[in-house]
Write an enzyme that holds these catalytic residues in place. Structure first.
Site, PDB file in Angstrom:
ATOM      1  N   TYR A 238     -43.195 -13.061 -14.829  1.00 30.85           N
ATOM      2  CA  TYR A 238     -43.739 -11.753 -14.437  1.00 30.85           C
ATOM      3  C   TYR A 238     -44.287 -11.818 -13.016  1.00 30.85           C
ATOM      4  O   TYR A 238     -44.126 -10.879 -12.233  1.00 30.85           O
ATOM      5  CB  TYR A 238     -44.838 -11.296 -15.401  1.00 30.85           C
ATOM      6  CG  TYR A 238     -45.248  -9.873 -15.125  1.00 30.85           C
ATOM      7  CD1 TYR A 238     -44.557  -8.815 -15.710  1.00 30.85           C
ATOM      8  CD2 TYR A 238     -46.285  -9.578 -14.245  1.00 30.85           C
ATOM      9  CE1 TYR A 238     -44.887  -7.494 -15.425  1.00 30.85           C
ATOM     10  CE2 TYR A 238     -46.626  -8.264 -13.954  1.00 30.85           C
ATOM     11  CZ  TYR A 238     -45.919  -7.224 -14.547  1.00 30.85           C
ATOM     12  OH  TYR A 238     -46.243  -5.931 -14.262  1.00 30.85           O
TER      13      TYR A 238
ATOM     14  N   PHE B 118     -30.366  11.755   5.458  1.00 28.86           N
ATOM     15  CA  PHE B 118     -29.684  11.353   4.230  1.00 28.86           C
ATOM     16  C   PHE B 118     -30.444  11.988   3.069  1.00 28.86           C
ATOM     17  O   PHE B 118     -31.668  12.132   3.127  1.00 28.86           O
ATOM     18  CB  PHE B 118     -29.586   9.833   4.069  1.00 28.86           C
ATOM     19  CG  PHE B 118     -28.793   9.494   2.838  1.00 28.86           C
ATOM     20  CD1 PHE B 118     -27.434   9.696   2.810  1.00 28.86           C
ATOM     21  CD2 PHE B 118     -29.423   9.072   1.672  1.00 28.86           C
ATOM     22  CE1 PHE B 118     -26.697   9.477   1.653  1.00 28.86           C
ATOM     23  CE2 PHE B 118     -28.692   8.843   0.509  1.00 28.86           C
ATOM     24  CZ  PHE B 118     -27.327   9.042   0.501  1.00 28.86           C
ATOM     25  N   THR B 119     -29.723  12.336   2.007  1.00 31.86           N
ATOM     26  CA  THR B 119     -30.284  13.144   0.912  1.00 31.86           C
ATOM     27  C   THR B 119     -31.612  12.599   0.371  1.00 31.86           C
ATOM     28  O   THR B 119     -32.630  13.289   0.407  1.00 31.86           O
ATOM     29  CB  THR B 119     -29.259  13.255  -0.235  1.00 31.86           C
ATOM     30  OG1 THR B 119     -28.820  11.939  -0.566  1.00 31.86           O
ATOM     31  CG2 THR B 119     -28.065  14.090   0.178  1.00 31.86           C
TER      32      THR B 119
ATOM     33  N   ASP C 115     -33.459   2.696   8.523  1.00 34.90           N
ATOM     34  CA  ASP C 115     -32.721   2.685   7.256  1.00 34.90           C
ATOM     35  C   ASP C 115     -31.589   1.668   7.437  1.00 34.90           C
ATOM     36  O   ASP C 115     -30.570   1.943   8.057  1.00 34.90           O
ATOM     37  CB  ASP C 115     -32.169   4.075   6.930  1.00 34.90           C
ATOM     38  CG  ASP C 115     -31.410   4.094   5.601  1.00 34.90           C
ATOM     39  OD1 ASP C 115     -30.989   3.007   5.140  1.00 34.90           O
ATOM     40  OD2 ASP C 115     -31.224   5.181   5.024  1.00 34.90           O
TER      41      ASP C 115
ATOM     42  N   LYS D 181     -25.521  -1.623  -0.910  1.00 34.88           N
ATOM     43  CA  LYS D 181     -24.385  -1.433   0.006  1.00 34.88           C
ATOM     44  C   LYS D 181     -24.094  -2.757   0.716  1.00 34.88           C
ATOM     45  O   LYS D 181     -23.523  -3.675   0.121  1.00 34.88           O
ATOM     46  CB  LYS D 181     -24.697  -0.313   1.004  1.00 34.88           C
ATOM     47  CG  LYS D 181     -24.596   1.092   0.405  1.00 34.88           C
ATOM     48  CD  LYS D 181     -25.824   1.516  -0.314  1.00 34.88           C
ATOM     49  CE  LYS D 181     -25.845   2.992  -0.643  1.00 34.88           C
ATOM     50  NZ  LYS D 181     -26.977   3.341  -1.501  1.00 34.88           N
TER      51      LYS D 181
ATOM     52  N   ARG E 286     -17.660  16.446   0.095  1.00 34.31           N
ATOM     53  CA  ARG E 286     -18.813  16.532   0.995  1.00 34.31           C
ATOM     54  C   ARG E 286     -18.628  17.776   1.843  1.00 34.31           C
ATOM     55  O   ARG E 286     -18.273  17.716   3.008  1.00 34.31           O
ATOM     56  CB  ARG E 286     -18.928  15.295   1.900  1.00 34.31           C
ATOM     57  CG  ARG E 286     -19.264  14.014   1.193  1.00 34.31           C
ATOM     58  CD  ARG E 286     -20.758  13.787   0.988  1.00 34.31           C
ATOM     59  NE  ARG E 286     -21.278  14.322  -0.248  1.00 34.31           N
ATOM     60  CZ  ARG E 286     -22.389  13.878  -0.848  1.00 34.31           C
ATOM     61  NH1 ARG E 286     -23.078  12.888  -0.349  1.00 34.31           N
ATOM     62  NH2 ARG E 286     -22.820  14.439  -1.954  1.00 34.31           N
TER      63      ARG E 286
ATOM     64  N   PHE F 199     -23.450  19.751  -6.832  1.00 36.05           N
ATOM     65  CA  PHE F 199     -22.189  19.008  -6.742  1.00 36.05           C
ATOM     66  C   PHE F 199     -22.011  18.006  -7.880  1.00 36.05           C
ATOM     67  O   PHE F 199     -20.889  17.691  -8.264  1.00 36.05           O
ATOM     68  CB  PHE F 199     -22.053  18.308  -5.386  1.00 36.05           C
ATOM     69  CG  PHE F 199     -23.164  17.363  -5.035  1.00 36.05           C
ATOM     70  CD1 PHE F 199     -24.321  17.822  -4.433  1.00 36.05           C
ATOM     71  CD2 PHE F 199     -23.050  16.006  -5.297  1.00 36.05           C
ATOM     72  CE1 PHE F 199     -25.351  16.957  -4.110  1.00 36.05           C
ATOM     73  CE2 PHE F 199     -24.061  15.126  -4.968  1.00 36.05           C
ATOM     74  CZ  PHE F 199     -25.228  15.604  -4.381  1.00 36.05           C
TER      75      PHE F 199
END
Ligand code: PLI
Length: 459
Positions: A75, A127-128, A218, A261, A385, A451
């Site tokens: 933990y 970015f969203t 980012d 990514k 998109r 979407f």
């Protein structure tokens, strides 16, 4: 056909394969109808080549899998955390690490710490999830990317660059005290995976230093951005990806990272900063939202896979093959005269649906239609998109975005060159019969992020 020659190949060989279900045209027709002509609603089992996203879809190496067997599932104080911490410090150069379950977990904590009600967060295109967390913390995002980024045809090599005049205007209007940080993404996703140059970042650093404003990076696709710097920016062709990544980060004060990514894992992320005060606050907050500061919502084995994946992600051979595969597909598409966003970006090909299906008005969803037709042809799954993703304004009117695109996102180390050929050939098939393709109407529209779950019928 030109540009198809590859004088290099993948720096790995295949040890285990995942079998795919091959579908027939009638099966795909049925699956698509049941999914309401929305590729998000298809079952993965009905998909042959899945280009929905490059997020969490990478193939891990034998070393990463071996590392998972060395997970220390304590933990507190897991040895895998200390390994990850060392790798992040050495590879990326940031001082303090807070692991999170994925990128948006880091965005949530950082936004809550740095943003006050009424603040302005300038950035190189939104970015969203990043923008949503900035807004939820009381801030407002302002786009300061160069105009070229909004033009699919413009071939400027660094369409991720910031326009300093736009930033200057914001500082004059609101005052530097209202701007807690500049939000800078490498390989700008919504622009088509377009890189920022080091020259631009250096200028931005000098400018923000004068105004005492942080730069938060980012870092989700930093290695892919570094590859474009190495290939296209003057003075960098002898530098390694590792050196360039370190230099990019040296001009920033901290980062949020979706390790799903670049970093070659199926789950994981982190926040890393250089300021002790911000770190201390983040270390307090992570226990509320993610887990203890030495696991942040991850298993020990996940942190180990990430630590190893980060090392692999900044290898020159890896990144040349990764971006090389995307460029191979893009060139092949162009050879078939398929209209795509240029220059080719780092993580996928973005097809211009307005040019592909010029006879379909934007109100009849050309990109959604094209994504559906692509799936029907050979079982390739892509993502809309365009107008569906853009949603509605506060007054209920549809946004009509300039870019109406279909994203072909390439997972890392997953598909072969033959798969790329099938994707391009299938797209060319659809292109040949494009005049016969009719648009669609929306028959179910969810209230939020439509979407994902909207349903359509053919006209
Ligand atoms: O999906 P997350 O929470 O690990 O990361 C969010 C995120 C942050 N920044 C950027 C540039 C992203 O691309 C991103 C996630 N992108 C997804 C899921 C994609 O399909 O592009």
């Amino acid at each position: 056909m030109k540009n198809l020659k590859r004088s290099w190949a993948e720096p790995y060989k295949i040890k285990m394969v995942e079998l795919l279900k091959m579908t027939t045209a009638p099966q795909r027709k049925k699956a698509l109808r049941e999914a309401g002509y929305n590729t998000f609603l298809l079952k993965s089992d009905d998909v042959y080549i899945d280009l929905l996203t490059d997020s969490g879809t990478s193939a891990m190496s034998d070393r990463q899998w071996a590392g998972m067997m060395m997970g220390d599932e304590a933990y507190a104080g897991s040895r895998n955390f200390y390994h990850l911490e060392k790798v992040v410090q050495e590879t990326y150069g940031y001082k303090y690490l807070i692991p999170t379950h994925q990128g948006r977990g880091a965005e949530n904590i950082l936004s809550k710490i740095l943003i006050k009600n009424g603040d302005i967060i300038p950035g190189n295109m939104y970015f969203t999830t990043t923008r949503l967390h900035q807004e939820l913390a009381g801030g407002r995002f302002e786009d300061i990317i160069i105009d070229e980024a909004h033009d699919a045809e413009n071939e400027f090599p660094f369409k991720g660059n910031v326009n300093l005049a736009k930033l200057d205007k914001l500082i004059k209007k609101y005052g530097a005290a209202k701007i807690p940080y500049i939000s800078i993404a490498t390989s700008v996703n919504m622009a088509g995976g377009q890189p920022i140059s080091l020259a631009n970042l250096k200028e931005l650093r000098a400018f923000t230093k004068k105004h005492k404003i942080r730069i938060i990076h980012d870092m989700t696709r930093v290695a892919e951005n570094a590859y474009f710097i190495q290939q296209k920016e003057k003075g960098y062709n002898k530098k390694s990806i590792k050196e360039i990544v370190k230099e990019i980060n040296a001009y920033t004060d901290g980062c949020t990272m979706s390790a799903k990514k670049d970093a070659l894992v199926n789950i994981g992320g982190f926040l890393a900063v250089n300021e002790w005060d911000v770190f201390e606050e983040a270390r307090n907050m992570v226990v509320v939202y993610e887990g203890l500061h030495t696991y942040g919502g991850l298993a020990g084995r996940d942190m180990e896979a990430m630590a190893i994946g980060i090392g692999e992600s900044v290898s020159d051979d890896h990144i040349r093959a990764r971006v090389g595969q995307v460029i191979y597909l893009g060139n092949k598409m162009m050879d078939y005269n398929i209209p795509i966003v240029k220059p080719i970006g780092g993580h996928g090909i973005f097809v211009d649906a307005k040019k592909f299906l010029p006879h379909i008005p934007q109100g009849n969803f050309p990109a959604q239609t094209l994504a559906a037709e692509l799936y029907l042809d050979a079982g390739v799954r892509t993502m809309e998109r365009g107008i569906v993703s853009a949603g509605r304004k506060a007054n209920g009117d549809n946004y009509f975005p300039k870019l109406e695109l279909v994203r072909f996102t390439i997972p890392r180390r997953v598909y072969t060159q033959a798969h790329m050929d099938v994707i391009a050939e299938s797209t060319a098939n659809v292109y040949e019969r494009r005049n016969k393709i009719k648009g669609m109407k929306m028959v179910y529209e969810p209230k939020y992020l439509r979407f994902f779950q909207a349903r359509f019928e053919k006209l």
